[in-house]
Write a protein that holds these residues in place. Structure first.
Motif, PDB file in Angstrom:
ATOM      1  N   ASP A 121       3.673  -3.029   8.157  1.00 22.72           N
ATOM      2  CA  ASP A 121       3.946  -4.319   7.531  1.00 22.72           C
ATOM      3  C   ASP A 121       5.085  -5.052   8.221  1.00 22.72           C
ATOM      4  O   ASP A 121       5.351  -6.202   7.931  1.00 22.72           O
ATOM      5  N   ARG A 122       5.777  -4.390   9.121  1.00 29.71           N
ATOM      6  CA  ARG A 122       6.958  -4.974   9.763  1.00 29.71           C
ATOM      7  C   ARG A 122       6.618  -6.274  10.492  1.00 29.71           C
ATOM      8  O   ARG A 122       7.356  -7.247  10.423  1.00 29.71           O
ATOM      9  N   ASP A 181       3.835  -8.817   3.905  1.00 28.71           N
ATOM     10  CA  ASP A 181       2.832  -8.360   2.943  1.00 28.71           C
ATOM     11  C   ASP A 181       1.731  -9.384   2.714  1.00 28.71           C
ATOM     12  O   ASP A 181       0.984  -9.287   1.760  1.00 28.71           O
ATOM     13  N   GLU A 197       0.555   7.617   8.175  1.00 26.51           N
ATOM     14  CA  GLU A 197       1.318   6.400   7.867  1.00 26.51           C
ATOM     15  C   GLU A 197       0.576   5.515   6.870  1.00 26.51           C
ATOM     16  O   GLU A 197       1.180   4.967   5.943  1.00 26.51           O
ATOM     17  N   LYS A 229       1.473   4.872   2.517  1.00 24.27           N
ATOM     18  CA  LYS A 229       1.731   3.623   1.801  1.00 24.27           C
ATOM     19  C   LYS A 229       1.312   3.727   0.335  1.00 24.27           C
ATOM     20  O   LYS A 229       1.794   2.978  -0.503  1.00 24.27           O
ATOM     21  N   HIS A 288       2.750   6.887  -3.783  1.00 23.25           N
ATOM     22  CA  HIS A 288       3.330   6.729  -5.127  1.00 23.25           C
ATOM     23  C   HIS A 288       2.342   6.159  -6.135  1.00 23.25           C
ATOM     24  O   HIS A 288       2.626   6.163  -7.336  1.00 23.25           O
ATOM     25  N   TYR A 344       6.424  11.949   3.905  1.00 19.66           N
ATOM     26  CA  TYR A 344       5.822  11.116   2.860  1.00 19.66           C
ATOM     27  C   TYR A 344       5.583  11.867   1.551  1.00 19.66           C
ATOM     28  O   TYR A 344       5.181  11.255   0.565  1.00 19.66           O
ATOM     29  N   ILE A 356      10.953   9.560   3.666  1.00 24.16           N
ATOM     30  CA  ILE A 356      10.243   8.299   3.406  1.00 24.16           C
ATOM     31  C   ILE A 356       9.792   8.243   1.947  1.00 24.16           C
ATOM     32  O   ILE A 356       9.851   7.194   1.306  1.00 24.16           O
ATOM     33  N   HIS A 357       9.379   9.386   1.399  1.00 24.25           N
ATOM     34  CA  HIS A 357       8.978   9.432  -0.008  1.00 24.25           C
ATOM     35  C   HIS A 357      10.135   8.990  -0.898  1.00 24.25           C
ATOM     36  O   HIS A 357       9.964   8.177  -1.809  1.00 24.25           O
ATOM     37  N   ARG A 391      12.781   7.171  -0.033  1.00 20.74           N
ATOM     38  CA  ARG A 391      13.148   5.781   0.262  1.00 20.74           C
ATOM     39  C   ARG A 391      12.180   4.771  -0.341  1.00 20.74           C
ATOM     40  O   ARG A 391      12.556   3.676  -0.724  1.00 20.74           O
ATOM     41  N   THR A 392      10.903   5.134  -0.441  1.00 21.78           N
ATOM     42  CA  THR A 392       9.895   4.193  -0.925  1.00 21.78           C
ATOM     43  C   THR A 392       9.555   4.388  -2.401  1.00 21.78           C
ATOM     44  O   THR A 392       8.706   3.675  -2.925  1.00 21.78           O
ATOM     45  N   ARG A 424      11.743   2.062  -7.988  1.00 25.38           N
ATOM     46  CA  ARG A 424      13.020   2.141  -8.701  1.00 25.38           C
ATOM     47  C   ARG A 424      12.798   1.785 -10.173  1.00 25.38           C
ATOM     48  O   ARG A 424      12.051   0.848 -10.477  1.00 25.38           O
TER      49      ARG A 424
END
Length: 180
Positions: free
Chosen positions: A93-94, A98, A129, A133, A136, A164, A170-171, A173-174, A177
């Motif tokens: 997505d960088r 989105d 990768e 995404k 979660h 992930y 990464i898990h 960080r993503t 919250r």
């Protein structure tokens, strides 16, 4: 311009298959943006795998809703380099934000299929990768990544899948919250 005999979009797409011209053609097509999209989309069905790969790499930056379905089909290309570029373009997505990110309903099944059975470890790395995404939000992604973390024959795939899964960098960080 560029020292090419022809500089129309179709010719520039064909030059993606020429090792001496590919870099200049790539940057010129990227500069032309939407004006070159039709030729880039058509390049996804070119007989030369290097052209198809270059078009996938360009769509990583230029993809729009009209190109998404064609890009998704490229994960089934017979050439591993094309599958790698297609998976990267779908997962990253960088470069595009989105605005066109495909949902799990469209890309998770192919990612899981390739993660479980693609013969090329680099393709499986890119499938990690893309599956990551959705780790979660979709139990299938989590199960596949946990299986890859413990069972994949490639140490690189096992390592990346671990990033992930729960406990991975990464898990964490993503992770969504909680609302305050």
């Amino acid at each position: 311009m560029l020292g090419f005999v022809r500089t129309d979009n179709e010719a520039l797409v064909a030059y993606l298959g020429d090792p001496q011209r590919t870099v200049a053609a790539y940057w010129e097509l990227l500069r032309r943006k939407d004006g070159a999209l039709e030729a880039i989309r058509d390049g996804l069905s070119h007989r030369n795998a290097a052209v198809r790969e270059g078009c996938c790499r360009l769509l990583d930056h230029l993809v729009d809703t009209g190109s998404m379905e064609r890009l998704i089909t490229m994960v089934e290309d017979p050439d591993a380099r094309v599958r790698i570029a297609a998976f990267h373009a779908l997962a990253c997505d960088r470069c595009k934000g989105d605005t066109c990110a495909p949902g799990a309903d469209r890309v998770l099944a192919p990612a899981l299929d390739h993660l479980a059975g693609d013969p090329d470890p680099q393709v499986r790395l890119r499938a990690v990768e893309l599956a990551g995404k959705f780790v979660h939000t979709d139990a299938r992604a989590l199960a596949a990544l946990e299986a890859a973390r413990t069972e994949d024959p490639s140490p690189a795939v096992r390592k990346k899948a671990g990033w992930y899964t729960p406990g991975g960098t990464i898990h964490r960080r993503t992770a969504p919250r909680p609302l305050r």
